[in-house]
Design an enzyme around this catalytic site. Structure first.
Site, PDB file in Angstrom:
ATOM      1  CB  SER A 296      29.078 -44.896 -16.120  1.00  0.00           C
ATOM      2  OG  SER A 296      29.697 -43.783 -16.174  1.00  0.00           O
ATOM      3  CE  LYS A 297      21.712 -43.687 -18.709  1.00  0.00           C
ATOM      4  NZ  LYS A 297      20.224 -43.227 -18.008  1.00  0.00           N
ATOM      5  NE  ARG A 298      27.636 -39.866 -13.079  1.00  0.00           N
ATOM      6  CZ  ARG A 298      28.549 -40.274 -12.309  1.00  0.00           C
ATOM      7  NH1 ARG A 298      29.642 -39.696 -12.066  1.00  0.00           N
ATOM      8  NH2 ARG A 298      28.439 -41.338 -11.658  1.00  0.00           N
ATOM      9  CE  LYS A 299      33.729 -42.728 -13.417  1.00  0.00           C
ATOM     10  NZ  LYS A 299      33.263 -43.952 -13.012  1.00  0.00           N
TER      11      LYS A 299
END
Ligand code: GLU
Length: 485
Positions: free
Chosen positions: A252-255
């Site tokens: 994921s882009k966030r994690k």
């Protein structure tokens, strides 16, 4: 295969990321292998989320990876423009065509109505699907609604049938169109939607093959229906396996670190290494060979050898690959690349004053360098006297007294030498340790720490040669004084 044309079609709604880079690479390889064209198209119809900075990031990232496109932004091509935001009239034209042919209709349902419909379906344990309510609106009602300024979406009519995606990677995949329902192709704010614009552009740009992530498989079913309705030739599709983390969670882009420029280029991964690693995320040569340059990949790549199962992203393996490529670089090339990662002004100035010494330093750390971004930390001691605790000078199983003796001995032997050459220094120091009841190891340990302040470093004799007599003596003297305190 004649006239292969493939494309990468990123949406500039975020930084250019690993998954897109992998898709770009596979398309690039397929194009080059088949002597076709590789096209870059920017899918920026989503005004609210698309940003110019992300377009730049994509272009920069692609260039850095060496994935040069034959048509697209900054490169002329006959079938542009290559920004979807500049193609809006084309989409509108096709929407009008579908409306006129009664293959699509205007839908006046409000978000509240649609939400209520979805909730009712959920409660009845039915899959969510548009009821088709506005399909039956009379011409008068439509005209009246429009006159009253009611916003409308445009929906594409989906009749009951089986849609088969003949996937080049997964084989035939069937979809029951009855579950799809009439899907929107234009939003109620007038923005054309992805499935529509993507289908139109692929056709108008003569795209023969679409290789993209598996998350698009369901879109493909819709897009095949649109192709048929618009009288387009269908491109062939191949869906690449998703990329997962080692724990099977989705990347994921966030994690996860997924930005090519921020997380990979800026940390000192080499584009060659990243390309090599990305190629193996889903593709294998069928042998246990792991190292491939981009040119070698072009020769070896076969779409038939892309697997169906999830690709697991292994950061350790990528790091290993990077180290491998760093070790294989010519010294001059490595030094040039490393220089970009030196941020400390004082070190940078010294690097510029004495490029020969910089090359020596780089050569001595090349073996242990895994990321260019680590270079400053690894060579700092070449440029600055190291900071360390006196205790570090004492080797395991040695003591303060013996260490002091070892350093004083080393100092005297070095003083006698005219120049510190590799062989001579080794011979002299080992001999001196031997003759004085010391282990070579305890002397060399202490000298290493005196020179570098580190427990692990390049070889002591190499370091002595690189530093030269004066600097070596200065640092050994400092070490002696530290121990005496
Ligand atoms: N803009 C789409 C995306 O970034 C393109 C998908 C495709 O390759 O067709 O996911």
């Amino acid at each position: 295969m004649a006239d292969v044309r493939v494309r990468i079609a990123p949406s500039p709604t975020g930084k250019f990321h690993l998954g897109t880079a992998r898709t770009a690479l596979f398309n690039y390889l397929f194009a080059r292998k088949n002597e076709g064209k590789f096209i870059l198209r920017i899918e920026d119809t989503d005004n609210t989320r698309s940003e110019g900075q992300y377009v730049n990031d994509i272009l920069e990232g692609m260039k850095w990876l060496g994935l040069h496109w034959d048509e697209g932004p900054e490169v002329d091509g006959k079938l542009g423009p290559y920004f979807q935001s500049q193609r809006l009239p084309l989409y509108d034209q096709h929407v009008q065509q579908l409306l006129e042919q009664k293959k699509a209709y205007k839908c006046f349902c409000t978000p509240v109505e649609l939400e209520a419909e979805r909730t009712a379906q959920q409660q009845a344990k039915q899959p969510p699907k548009y009821s088709g309510k506005c399909r039956k609106l009379s011409a008068e009602t439509i005209a009246a609604n429009e006159k009253a300024g009611q916003p409308f979406a445009v929906r594409f009519i989906v009749d009951h049938q089986t849609v088969t995606v003949e996937d080049l990677i997964r084989g035939p995949v069937e979809f029951d169109a009855a579950l799809i329902g009439d899907f929107p192709i234009v939003r109620s704010d007038g923005a054309p939607l992805f499935v529509l614009t993507n289908t139109i552009d692929d056709s108008l740009m003569g795209i023969t093959h679409v290789f993209r992530g598996e998350e698009h498989l369901a879109n493909t079913a819709k897009q095949l229906l649109l192709c048929k309705a618009l009288g387009f030739l269908e491109p062939q599709f191949g869906h690449l396996p998703l990329i997962f983390n080692a724990d099977r969670s989705k990347m994921s882009k966030r994690k996860n670190p997924v930005s090519i420029t921020d997380d990979y280029r800026a940390k000192g991964y080499l584009p060659e290494a990243l390309i090599n690693y990305l190629a193996l995320l889903g593709w294998s040569s069928g042998t246990d060979r792991e190292i491939f340059s981009l040119n070698e990949l072009v020769k070896e790549f076969q779409i038939e050898r892309v697997g169906k199962s999830a690709a697991i992203f292994d950061p350790e393996k990528l790091l290993w690959t990077n180290g491998y490529y760093i070790r294989s670089l010519q010294l001059g090339d490595l030094a040039t690349r490393c220089k970009e990662f030196i941020k400390d002004g004082e070190i940078l100035q010294k690097v510029e004053e004495d490029p020969e010494f910089f090359l020596q330093a780089i050569q001595l750390v090349q073996e242990r360098l895994k990321l260019l971004g680590e270079i400053e930390g690894l060579i700092e001691f070449f440029y600055r006297e190291p900071q360390y605790e006196a205790g570090l000078l004492i080797a395991r199983k040695s003591d303060e007294e013996r260490t002091l003796k070892a350093l004083e001995l080393a100092r005297e032997e070095i003083k006698k030498l005219k120049k510190l050459t590799l062989d001579q220094t080794e011979f002299v120091l080992r001999d001196a340790a031997d003759d004085n009841g010391l282990k070579a190891g305890e002397m060399l340990w202490a000298v290493r720490v005196a020179l570098t302040g580190k427990e692990a470093s390049p070889g002591v004799f190499e370091l002595l040669e690189a530093f030269g007599k004066d600097e070596a003596l200065k640092r050994i003297e400092t070490a002696i004084q530290k121990l005496k305190k």
